[in-house]
Design a protein around this motif. Structure first.
Motif, PDB file in Angstrom:
ATOM      1  N   LEU A 188       0.892  -0.850  -0.027  1.00 55.80           N
ATOM      2  CA  LEU A 188      -0.065  -0.322  -0.032  1.00 55.80           C
ATOM      3  C   LEU A 188       0.965   1.054  -0.115  1.00 55.80           C
ATOM      4  CD1 LEU A 188      -2.627   1.435   0.144  1.00 55.80           C
ATOM      5  CD2 LEU A 188      -2.459   1.264   2.780  1.00 55.80           C
ATOM      6  N   ASP A 205      -6.163   6.194  -6.842  1.00 54.22           N
ATOM      7  CA  ASP A 205      -6.606   4.960  -6.500  1.00 54.22           C
ATOM      8  C   ASP A 205      -5.985   3.488  -7.037  1.00 54.22           C
ATOM      9  OD1 ASP A 205      -8.773   4.746  -7.917  1.00 54.22           O
ATOM     10  OD2 ASP A 205      -8.603   5.117 -10.012  1.00 54.22           O
ATOM     11  N   ILE A 206      -6.018   2.386  -6.383  1.00 50.04           N
ATOM     12  CA  ILE A 206      -5.380   1.071  -7.099  1.00 50.04           C
ATOM     13  C   ILE A 206      -6.052   0.700  -8.387  1.00 50.04           C
ATOM     14  CG2 ILE A 206      -4.164  -0.403  -5.605  1.00 50.04           C
ATOM     15  CD1 ILE A 206      -5.160   0.922  -3.131  1.00 50.04           C
ATOM     16  N   THR A 208      -7.009  -3.097 -10.317  1.00 47.38           N
ATOM     17  CA  THR A 208      -7.996  -3.748  -9.364  1.00 47.38           C
ATOM     18  C   THR A 208      -7.267  -4.807  -9.569  1.00 47.38           C
ATOM     19  OG1 THR A 208      -9.316  -3.193 -11.560  1.00 47.38           O
ATOM     20  CG2 THR A 208     -10.307  -4.981 -10.081  1.00 47.38           C
ATOM     21  N   THR A 210      -4.256  -5.107  -8.194  1.00 48.75           N
ATOM     22  CA  THR A 210      -3.441  -5.457  -6.962  1.00 48.75           C
ATOM     23  C   THR A 210      -3.729  -4.402  -5.729  1.00 48.75           C
ATOM     24  OG1 THR A 210      -1.800  -3.694  -8.498  1.00 48.75           O
ATOM     25  CG2 THR A 210      -1.044  -3.381  -5.627  1.00 48.75           C
ATOM     26  N   GLU A 211      -5.015  -4.288  -6.054  1.00 47.21           N
ATOM     27  CA  GLU A 211      -6.073  -3.966  -4.835  1.00 47.21           C
ATOM     28  C   GLU A 211      -6.417  -5.457  -3.423  1.00 47.21           C
ATOM     29  OE1 GLU A 211      -9.404  -0.970  -5.778  1.00 47.21           O
ATOM     30  OE2 GLU A 211      -9.768  -1.625  -4.308  1.00 47.21           O
ATOM     31  N   ARG A 212      -6.665  -6.465  -4.825  1.00 46.02           N
ATOM     32  CA  ARG A 212      -7.188  -7.197  -4.264  1.00 46.02           C
ATOM     33  C   ARG A 212      -6.473  -7.901  -3.650  1.00 46.02           C
ATOM     34  NH1 ARG A 212     -11.150  -9.599  -9.149  1.00 46.02           N
ATOM     35  NH2 ARG A 212     -12.808  -8.275  -9.965  1.00 46.02           N
ATOM     36  N   PHE A 215      -5.978  -6.343  -0.392  1.00 47.17           N
ATOM     37  CA  PHE A 215      -7.233  -6.038   0.595  1.00 47.17           C
ATOM     38  C   PHE A 215      -7.436  -7.211   0.992  1.00 47.17           C
ATOM     39  CE2 PHE A 215     -10.863  -8.470   1.005  1.00 47.17           C
ATOM     40  CZ  PHE A 215     -11.843  -7.901   2.215  1.00 47.17           C
ATOM     41  N   PHE A 270      -9.791  -0.509   0.039  1.00 49.51           N
ATOM     42  CA  PHE A 270      -9.893  -0.771  -1.048  1.00 49.51           C
ATOM     43  C   PHE A 270     -11.101  -1.307  -1.432  1.00 49.51           C
ATOM     44  CE2 PHE A 270      -7.196  -2.556   1.842  1.00 49.51           C
ATOM     45  CZ  PHE A 270      -5.952  -2.074   1.406  1.00 49.51           C
ATOM     46  N   ALA A 273     -12.817  -3.476  -4.112  1.00 46.21           N
ATOM     47  CA  ALA A 273     -12.151  -5.583  -4.061  1.00 46.21           C
ATOM     48  C   ALA A 273     -12.897  -5.675  -2.648  1.00 46.21           C
ATOM     49  CB  ALA A 273     -10.826  -5.476  -3.118  1.00 46.21           C
TER      50      ALA A 273
END
Lengths: 511, 517
Positions: A188, A205-206, A208, A210-212, A215, A270, A273
């Motif tokens: 993060l 803004d991350i 998708t 990476t965000e998952r 999370f 997130f 996610a």
């Protein structure tokens, strides 16, 4: 008064107290207890002042303070509290003095230093306050991990049967979760442009994928901490082996860090996610509710039984969080508070019962109400609060969670309702086997069982009973504080509540 | 015949090295001319003063960014930082080496030539004063390490490697008790070390061949030439890869990275504990200093080629260290495997070529050095009539008998496990953050996973000390004399301070994180 650095002072004060207590002479345990108790009362007073000066209609985050710590990494001591954190801070401040009072003689039986026991409780309070007050992800992580150390020694040094095994299991489970979170925290930090400030990170803004992953890193740590099924196996061991006071804090507050973390970090940081994983999280919650309740029915050890009920309750909180409606969210936060009060009370009462009998096994009791009527009555009340009887505070939160979930996800709400029935089963059956029925003759031979609640113990249980009843009838002061924070969290993930529908037309639940 | 030109020497920049080697020679003279009863005090004072003087020179040189001695030595930010680190840690190690109150006569044998396990051997173990030759040996080793991290060509690096390795082989053999174990350790270390040196030298030869043939350049093994050759050489890249691999073997051996780690547990266990601490702290700094310079300066152009291989070595090292640490029953072997795993984490930092990566690795080296020296200081204290009690079962209930020292050791173990508010956490964050920033997510994942495994053995020791009941055979902790206390307290305080306020040292490391090329 609102410029007073409440949060940092609240965090540091118990630590100072702990140092004072730890260096008191070992042969004067009474002094150590009194100092520790007085110190925790001081923290309570300060918290009440903070509660009063919280501006209910004001900003989402209040009492913000920030001091530079490691500028190279963009780390700072940033404290800030929203309504959710404020409620949890209040819960800690209320529980710790009561736990200290309830544990007055607990440390003496263990042949270990009594002052150290109370010093550890105060260190624990410091880390618990810090974890809820932090508004810097790095700082949060630091408290999240350091929290393990005092609890580890409380369980391992002062616990009961199998304390070593339980302490190590607790530490390793939490550490594994924490290290997954560490990887996610670093991730993060990298995608967020080398800052740890919560408010800055929530704007980032991350992508998708990476965000998952991020999370998952956070969620795993929180799911182990909470604990959610299937990461729950450490709790019955830790709760069963810990001294009753520490267990009350472990289940009442420490585990809330998990659900709090989901609300504060997973959802706002997130959001996409969170929505993507929500069905899975709901499933875990529902399984937890039913599975843990069934296991609770089968327990013969009082503390393990209470631990399993907690896992079921955490399932409710999880469902409330991931239903993504304001009602369910408010219910979940309220549940975090009420569960802390009700289960805290239940653990303390069960602890009093166990100290008297010298055994935690339900089969060693039977008809105890005839010997200790007041204690049995308090146990009955705590049980009823745990099963969310209308008129007690947990009822309101459970009800809010269920109706909030029902509007968006009927099957989950229906299955979760089963949990209420099972709760009645495990609580009432436990009460029946310990305090009701014919008197177990063995009990009359135990000296302890002839002493009913003394003044100290009455002072411990009275405030909790009062709060449970008060919040059961008039939860508005708390919901007023929670609501805006939950609303803001729902805004963060971009969910609005479904509009109420009239005349049976089914509103499309998922938009 | 061309005339030989003398290279210009910047004496001020070379002063730390010359002080250490000069005092080492002086120490040899002291052995010859000073009466036996005074030698210990004279030698220890001399060695500590030398370290202090060298450290002062390092601080005075802090702003130097030069290459001197005809391309042989680079005195730049990383060199000065690492030299400072080696000197500070060496001073702590010297305190441990010089302590004669914990064990009567010190941790070293009185006469190395006495047959092990003989009657004479038992007599010397009873308290005759230990050898004082250990001081010049240690000073030589420190001098070699100072050259090693400054070396700017492979030949100088090789000589420095030998200068600091040979005294270490000897020091390993000089334990007062368990002489066979100690001698076996020295023999193993020497043989394997000799192989590693040979690999290194062979690598140097291949690299020399690789640099030949560039128009307008003379072949050589200085880093600037190698760096140019990586991109311009007409020679086959096989020479480069083979040379790099052989060099890496030599360096990774000293750094105790898998699969070149097998000597570590035996040597750490057999060597006198102060020497083990010295190796774990200072040798690590030196080896990683050299690794950083070789890969970031000489072979920077081949980063794409070596990163996957070194990455695999890093993962293997973390894995081997962590998994095998779980099965250990001897505290010194456990710390040895933990040091192997830490070598893996350090390699993660080495593979991040950014300024942050370099600074993070250097921070890690310092933080780890302090902690590991403190850990071995505690190991020297837990003892019975027969010397140190290193078997873990003997540590049961130590927290009850000596809560203060058990508390210190617990704190060190928590630092090793990477719990926040210790330097261990900050250093892990530094290298993992740099690696992730560089896109090496897989190394970070491996690091995190092995950290979980590694937490278990540390925790087991904590359980042993605090949660187990003291047994019949639980030894007491000797109350240490001034020297060991000082080393221990410095180590613990540094671990705490670097865990709470790492910013000053990080600033220093970041400011120094620039090689002159």
């Amino acid at each position: 008064m609102s410029n007073f650095p409440f949060l940092s002072v609240l965090t540091v004060a118990p630590l100072v107290g702990a140092l004072v207590v730890a260096f008191l002479p070992r042969h004067r345990p009474e002094l150590a207890k009194q100092v520790a108790f007085a110190w925790s009362l001081l923290v309570l007073v300060l918290s009440v002042v903070m509660w009063v000066s919280f501006n209910v209609g004001g900003d989402r985050f209040q009492f913000r303070e920030s001091y530079s710590w490691i500028p190279n990494w963009g780390v700072s001591f940033t404290f800030a509290a929203d309504g959710i954190a404020l409620v949890m801070l209040m819960l800690i401040a209320v529980l710790v003095p009561l736990v200290i009072l309830a544990s007055w003689h607990d440390a003496e039986s263990s042949k270990r230093s009594v002052p150290v026991y109370f010093a550890l409780l105060l260190v624990l309070e410091c880390t618990m306050i810090g974890v809820f007050a932090a508004a810097d992800v790095f700082l949060f992580y630091v408290f999240f991990e350091v929290m393990l150390v005092p609890m580890y020694f409380l369980i391992g040094s002062y616990g009961g049967h199998q304390r070593q095994y339980a302490a190590v299991k607790f530490f390793l489970y939490s550490l594994v979760g924490g290290l997954f979170m560490l990887a996610a925290v670093i991730g993060l930090w990298v995608v967020g442009g080398k800052t740890f400030d919560w408010q800055a990170l929530s704007q980032v803004d991350i992508s998708t994928g990476t965000e998952r992953w991020l999370f998952l890193g956070f969620f795993l740590a929180f799911a182990i901490k909470a604990p959610f099924f299937p990461f729950h196996t450490w709790l019955p061991d830790a709760g069963g082996a810990a001294p009753a006071g520490a267990a009350a804090l472990l289940v009442g507050v420490l585990d809330k860090v998990g659900t709090f973390g989901i609300l504060r970090y997973c959802l706002p940081l997130f959001p996409e996610a969170s929505k993507w994983f929500a069905p899975w999280a709901l499933a875990l919650g529902v399984i937890g509710i039913v599975y843990a309740a069934l296991l609770a029915v089968g327990q013969n050890d009082l503390k393990r039984l209470v631990s399993y009920t907690s896992i079921a309750h955490f399932g409710f909180i999880g469902v409330g969080i991931f239903a993504f409606t304001t009602q369910a969210g408010t219910g979940a936060v309220l549940y975090m508070l009420n569960h802390g009060l009700a289960t805290g009370l239940l653990f303390l009462v069960v602890g009093m019962l166990i100290t008297r009998r010298g055994s935690a096994l339900i089969s060693d009791f039977g008809g105890a109400g005839k010997l200790v009527p007041v204690l049995a009555g308090v146990l009955f009340f705590a049980g009823l609060a745990s099963l969310a009887l209308p008129g007690t505070a947990p009822f309101i939160s459970e009800f809010l969670v269920l109706i909030g979930t029902f509007t968006v996800n009927k099957p989950v709400a229906v299955i979760a309702t089963l949990g209420i029935i099972l709760a009645a089963a495990y609580v009432l059956w436990m009460v029946q086997r310990t305090t009701q029925g014919t008197l177990n003759p063995a009990l009359t031979e135990v000296d302890g069982m002839r002493r009913d609640l003394n003044l100290r113990e009455k002072v411990v249980v009275a405030p909790l009973i009062a709060l449970i009843v008060l919040l059961g009838f008039y939860p508005k002061p708390v919901t007023d504080v929670i609501n805006p924070a939950v609303q803001a969290t729902m805004d963060d993930i971009g969910r609005t509540d479904p509009a109420p529908s009239v005349g049976g037309t089914v509103q499309e639940a998922r938009r | 015949m061309t005339e030989l030109k003398l290279p210009s020497l910047n004496y001020a920049a070379l002063a730390p090295i010359m002080i250490m080697l000069g005092v080492a020679l002086l120490g040899v003279l002291v052995e010859a001319f000073v009466p036996r009863r005074l030698r210990h005090v004279v030698q220890l004072t001399l060695a500590l003063l030398a370290v202090l003087a060298a450290l002062t020179m390092v601080v005075l040189n802090a702003d130097d960014r030069i290459i001197t001695a005809g391309q042989a030595l680079a005195v730049d930010g990383p060199t000065l930082f690492l030299q400072g680190a080696i000197l500070v840690l060496a001073a702590m190690a010297l305190l441990l080496i010089g302590d004669r109150s914990v064990e009567r006569g010190g941790a070293f044998v009185a006469q190395a030539a006495v047959t092990a396990e003989s009657a004479d051997d038992r007599r010397q173990a009873e308290g005759r004063n230990g050898l004082t030759e250990v001081y010049p040996l240690t000073t030589f080793a420190i001098g070699g390490m100072l050259i090693f991290v400054a070396a700017n060509d492979l030949l100088t690096m090789f000589i420095a490697l030998e200068v600091f390795s040979l005294p270490l082989y000897l020091l390993c053999a000089l334990a007062r008790r368990r002489r066979l174990l100690s001698q076996e350790a020295a023999m193993k270390y020497f043989l394997l070390g000799a192989y590693a040196s040979a690999f290194f030298l062979f690598g140097v030869a291949l690299i020399y061949g690789f640099t030949a043939g560039i128009p307008g350049r003379v072949a050589g093994v200085d880093f600037a030439t190698i760096n140019a050759a990586v991109t311009e050489s007409p020679a086959s890249p096989v020479l480069l890869f083979a040379g790099m691999a052989l060099l890496a073997i030599g360096l990774l051996f000293k750094a105790a990275a898998a699969p070149f780690h097998v000597w570590t547990p035996d040597v750490y266990q057999g060597a006198p504990t102060p020497v083990t601490g010295f190796m774990a702290a200072c040798t690590k700094v030196a080896a990683f200093g050299a690794l950083l310079r070789v890969f970031h300066v000489a072979f920077a152009g081949a980063a794409w080629d070596f990163t996957p291989v070194l990455g695999a070595v890093a993962v293997l090292t973390m894995l081997v260290g962590a998994v095998l640490a779980v099965t250990q029953t001897d505290i010194k072997r456990l710390l040895a495997y933990s040091s192997i795993a830490n070598a893996g984490y350090l390699l993660v930092g080495v593979l991040a070529p950014s300024r942050e990566g370099l600074a993070g690795t250097m921070f890690y080296l310092v933080a780890y050095g302090f902690s590991v020296l403190a850990a071995f200081a505690v190991v020297t204290l837990v003892r019975d009539d027969d010397g140190e009690a290193t078997h873990l079962s003997r540590w049961a209930g130590l927290g009850r008998r000596s809560p203060f020292f058990a508390g210190l050791f617990t704190f060190i173990l928590l630092a090793f496990a990477g719990i926040p508010l210790t330097s261990g956490f900050m250093s892990k964050f530094a290298v993992f953050g740099a690696a992730l920033d560089d896109g090496q997510a897989w190394l970070v994942i491996a690091g995190v996973l092995t950290s979980m495994v590694l937490a278990f053995p540390y925790l087991r020791v904590v359980v042993m000390m605090w949660l187990s009941e003291p047994g019949e055979s639980t030894p007491t902790v000797t109350v240490p004399g001034g020297l060991t206390s000082a080393a221990l307290m410095i180590g613990v305080l540094a671990t705490l301070v670097l865990g709470i306020a790492p910013a000053p040292l990080l600033d220093l490391a970041t400011g120094a994180a620039d090689f002159v090329r």
